[in-house]
Every structure is written in C-alpha cells, then in structure tokens.
Design a protein around this motif. Structure first.
Motif, PDB file in Angstrom:
ATOM      1  N   LEU A 128      -6.557   4.072  33.180  1.00  0.00           N
ATOM      2  CA  LEU A 128      -6.939   5.399  33.675  1.00  0.00           C
ATOM      3  C   LEU A 128      -5.806   6.050  34.462  1.00  0.00           C
ATOM      4  CD1 LEU A 128     -10.598   4.627  34.789  1.00  0.00           C
ATOM      5  CD2 LEU A 128      -9.894   6.109  32.909  1.00  0.00           C
ATOM      6  N   ALA A 129      -4.883   5.262  34.985  1.00  0.00           N
ATOM      7  CA  ALA A 129      -3.759   5.803  35.752  1.00  0.00           C
ATOM      8  C   ALA A 129      -2.612   6.276  34.862  1.00  0.00           C
ATOM      9  CB  ALA A 129      -3.237   4.752  36.734  1.00  0.00           C
ATOM     10  N   LEU A 130      -2.695   6.020  33.556  1.00  0.00           N
ATOM     11  CA  LEU A 130      -1.605   6.402  32.657  1.00  0.00           C
ATOM     12  C   LEU A 130      -1.480   7.917  32.536  1.00  0.00           C
ATOM     13  CD1 LEU A 130      -1.973   3.903  29.672  1.00  0.00           C
ATOM     14  CD2 LEU A 130      -0.082   4.024  31.316  1.00  0.00           C
ATOM     15  N   ASN A 131      -0.248   8.366  32.401  1.00  0.00           N
ATOM     16  CA  ASN A 131       0.048   9.755  32.082  1.00  0.00           C
ATOM     17  C   ASN A 131       0.555   9.845  30.646  1.00  0.00           C
ATOM     18  OD1 ASN A 131      -0.599  10.780  34.641  1.00  0.00           O
ATOM     19  ND2 ASN A 131       1.455  10.354  35.418  1.00  0.00           N
ATOM     20  N   ARG A 141       3.066   1.121  23.149  1.00  0.00           N
ATOM     21  CA  ARG A 141       3.083   0.459  24.440  1.00  0.00           C
ATOM     22  C   ARG A 141       3.190   1.492  25.559  1.00  0.00           C
ATOM     23  NH1 ARG A 141       9.182  -2.133  25.222  1.00  0.00           N
ATOM     24  NH2 ARG A 141      10.296  -0.140  25.152  1.00  0.00           N
ATOM     25  N   ALA A 142       2.939   1.041  26.792  1.00  0.00           N
ATOM     26  CA  ALA A 142       3.072   1.898  27.972  1.00  0.00           C
ATOM     27  C   ALA A 142       3.250   1.008  29.197  1.00  0.00           C
ATOM     28  CB  ALA A 142       1.846   2.786  28.145  1.00  0.00           C
ATOM     29  N   VAL A 154       1.868  -2.844  28.596  1.00  0.00           N
ATOM     30  CA  VAL A 154       0.672  -3.167  27.822  1.00  0.00           C
ATOM     31  C   VAL A 154       0.880  -2.631  26.408  1.00  0.00           C
ATOM     32  CG1 VAL A 154      -0.867  -3.173  29.820  1.00  0.00           C
ATOM     33  CG2 VAL A 154      -0.514  -1.038  28.553  1.00  0.00           C
ATOM     34  N   TYR A 155       0.277  -3.308  25.439  1.00  0.00           N
ATOM     35  CA  TYR A 155       0.490  -2.986  24.035  1.00  0.00           C
ATOM     36  C   TYR A 155      -0.853  -2.769  23.351  1.00  0.00           C
ATOM     37  CZ  TYR A 155       5.158  -4.869  24.929  1.00  0.00           C
ATOM     38  OH  TYR A 155       6.414  -5.096  25.447  1.00  0.00           O
TER      39      TYR A 155
END
Length: 283
Positions: A128-131, A141-142, A154-155
């Motif tokens: 949820l914190a990803l932009n 991935r991110a 994470v993939y």
C-alpha cells in the motif's frame, strides 16, 4: 501533533487522534483517555487486532517521548496486551485464492492489490505504500521498506503484470506516472486531507488506507490481508521449495519465524495421505 511514517500506522493513529481531538496539545491528553480511545476503537475486535493497534499507538507515543522529547501520555497498564489463540487455518487453499482473484464482480483495484499481495508474499502495508514511480514493470519488481527499515525488492508474476497497466490507465487513455499506486475511491475532504505525497497528482485522490483495504477483503471473501502472504508461503512450501528460498521470497530473517508460515497446507496433507491407502490391484 503527529508525523506520519507508516501507511498502516497512519490509519491507526489518525483514528486515535480524531477520537482524542485533533487540535488538542499532546501534553493535555491523559493516559486514561488513550486507553479509552483504544477500547472504543478496537476493544471489541479480535485479540490480534487489539494487540496490533495497541502496539502502533504505543510505538508512536514512545517515539514522541524518547526521540522528540515531547510531553506525551502513555498507554495505561490496564490496556494490556491480550492473549492470542494460535490460528492453524490461516493459509487458504490455492484453488480458493485463484477462484477469488478471477471473480468478475470484484473491482480492478482490489483484484490487483490482492493478486500483488499473493504473488509478492509481501506485507500489506509495504504494498500500500508503493508509488507508481517505484514500479519496475519490465522486471516485475519494486523496492519496499521492510519492518526493520531496510530497502528490499518484491517480485510479482504475470497475473499482476497483466493488471497493473489497466490499474494505471486514466479515463482519457493516458497513464499515471507518479503518486500512490493504490488510490481511494474519492478525493479527501479538506478537513482530512493527507500529506501531498499521499495524493495522486493526476486524480487528486488519496492513497488507499490499510483499514479500507482490510474491510474490502473481509467483505468480498471473509479473509484477512495477512492471509494472502501466509498462503503464498504455505503454497511455496507445499511445492517443496527450499526454506532458504521461501525466506528470500518472504524476507524473513529467522528460520523459526518462517517455519510458522510454511507448515503444509490442507491440500498437501490430503495428498500425502494417499500414501496410506492400500495398493490397487493391477489384475
């Protein structure tokens, strides 16, 4: 009154502060009022939910006192942790997960979030914190900030990769390039407007909160967000993936902690039970 530093905690603290009085000086709030707010918000919830939210408020108040040297209350002694009963059924069968993620009556945002949580085996707060600008779509991935503060990758797999472009597409056909990945349904009201970093520059909508995401998964499937991560680890164990690789996927540091998640699931146990059946006659 508050510096936000965690998506999950932000939701918990925002609700606590709203109940205590957003414009009150922190020094004027008593321990008893903090305890009463916890009871009103989460007193009737499961022990694990109570403990999680209590810990978030405790952590923030300790941070205010120790790091910022502010006069701040504490969580009172009578608002103590509650005994949790071990849940041996948290992992959901793989067929149930895939059936849920293929349902057509579930909105795109939820299907993308749940599939991403399952395929990454990440914590809900991390995803949820990803932009949008964090996403490496080419390599699926991110980077996320883990519980200890480290930046880790994470993939995800083809299912998430297929849904993400649709999630990022705007009504005019263009694509979101910055701001929160998962957005709330509507724009925030002025009185509860979050920080600029949590507002989408394309739509003006706010970042999707943990509590709202939790409520929606419970509504549609009767599941908890953490069950997607737990199920992913269990299914990897069922597939006889080595513990070291499962730990790399879930980013657990302690093998004993990881082992709680990789107990054989119901499907694996049912399959191994076949070995106890008498041999079939071949003539």
């Amino acid at each position: 009154m508050l510096v936000y530093y965690h998506v999950h905690k932000r939701s918990q603290l925002d609700r606590t502060i709203a109940l205590l009085g957003r414009d009150r000086p922190l020094a004027d709030v008593t321990d008893a009022e903090v305890g009463q707010a916890l009871v009103e918000l989460w007193g009737g919830r499961a022990p694990a939910t109570w403990n999680r939210n209590r810990a978030a408020v405790t952590s923030w108040l300790t941070w205010c006192q120790a790091k910022k040297h502010w006069a701040a209350p504490s969580v009172p002694a009578d608002a103590e942790r509650r005994k949790e009963t071990a849940d041996e059924t948290r992992a959901v069968a793989k067929t149930t997960i895939h059936r849920l993620l293929s349902r057509r009556d579930i909105p795109l945002r939820e299907r993308t979030l749940w599939r991403m949580l399952y395929e990454t085996a990440a914590r809900a707060a991390e995803i949820l914190a990803l932009n949008v600008e964090d996403l490496d779509l080419e390599h699926r991935r991110a980077p996320v900030r883990s519980k200890g503060g480290a930046i880790e990758w994470v993939y995800w797999e083809r299912g998430t990769a297929h849904l993400l472009p649709r999630l990022l597409r705007l009504p005019d056909g263009s694509t979101r390039t910055h701001g929160p990945l998962f957005l709330s349904e509507r724009r925030p009201v002025p009185a509860r407007r979050p920080e600029a970093a949590d507002i989408c520059p394309h739509t003006g909508r706010a970042r999707l909160g943990y509590d709202r995401a939790r409520v929606l998964l419970e509504k549609y499937a009767g599941l908890d967000l953490h069950q997607l991560r737990h199920s992913a680890a269990t299914h990897l164990g069922d597939a006889e993936i080595p513990l070291q690789l499962i730990m790399g996927k879930t980013r657990h540091k302690n093998p004993r902690t990881a082992m709680r998640y990789v107990k054989p699931g119901a499907e694996a146990i049912a399959k191994v039970t076949e070995a106890l059946a008498p041999r079939r006659r071949t003539h």
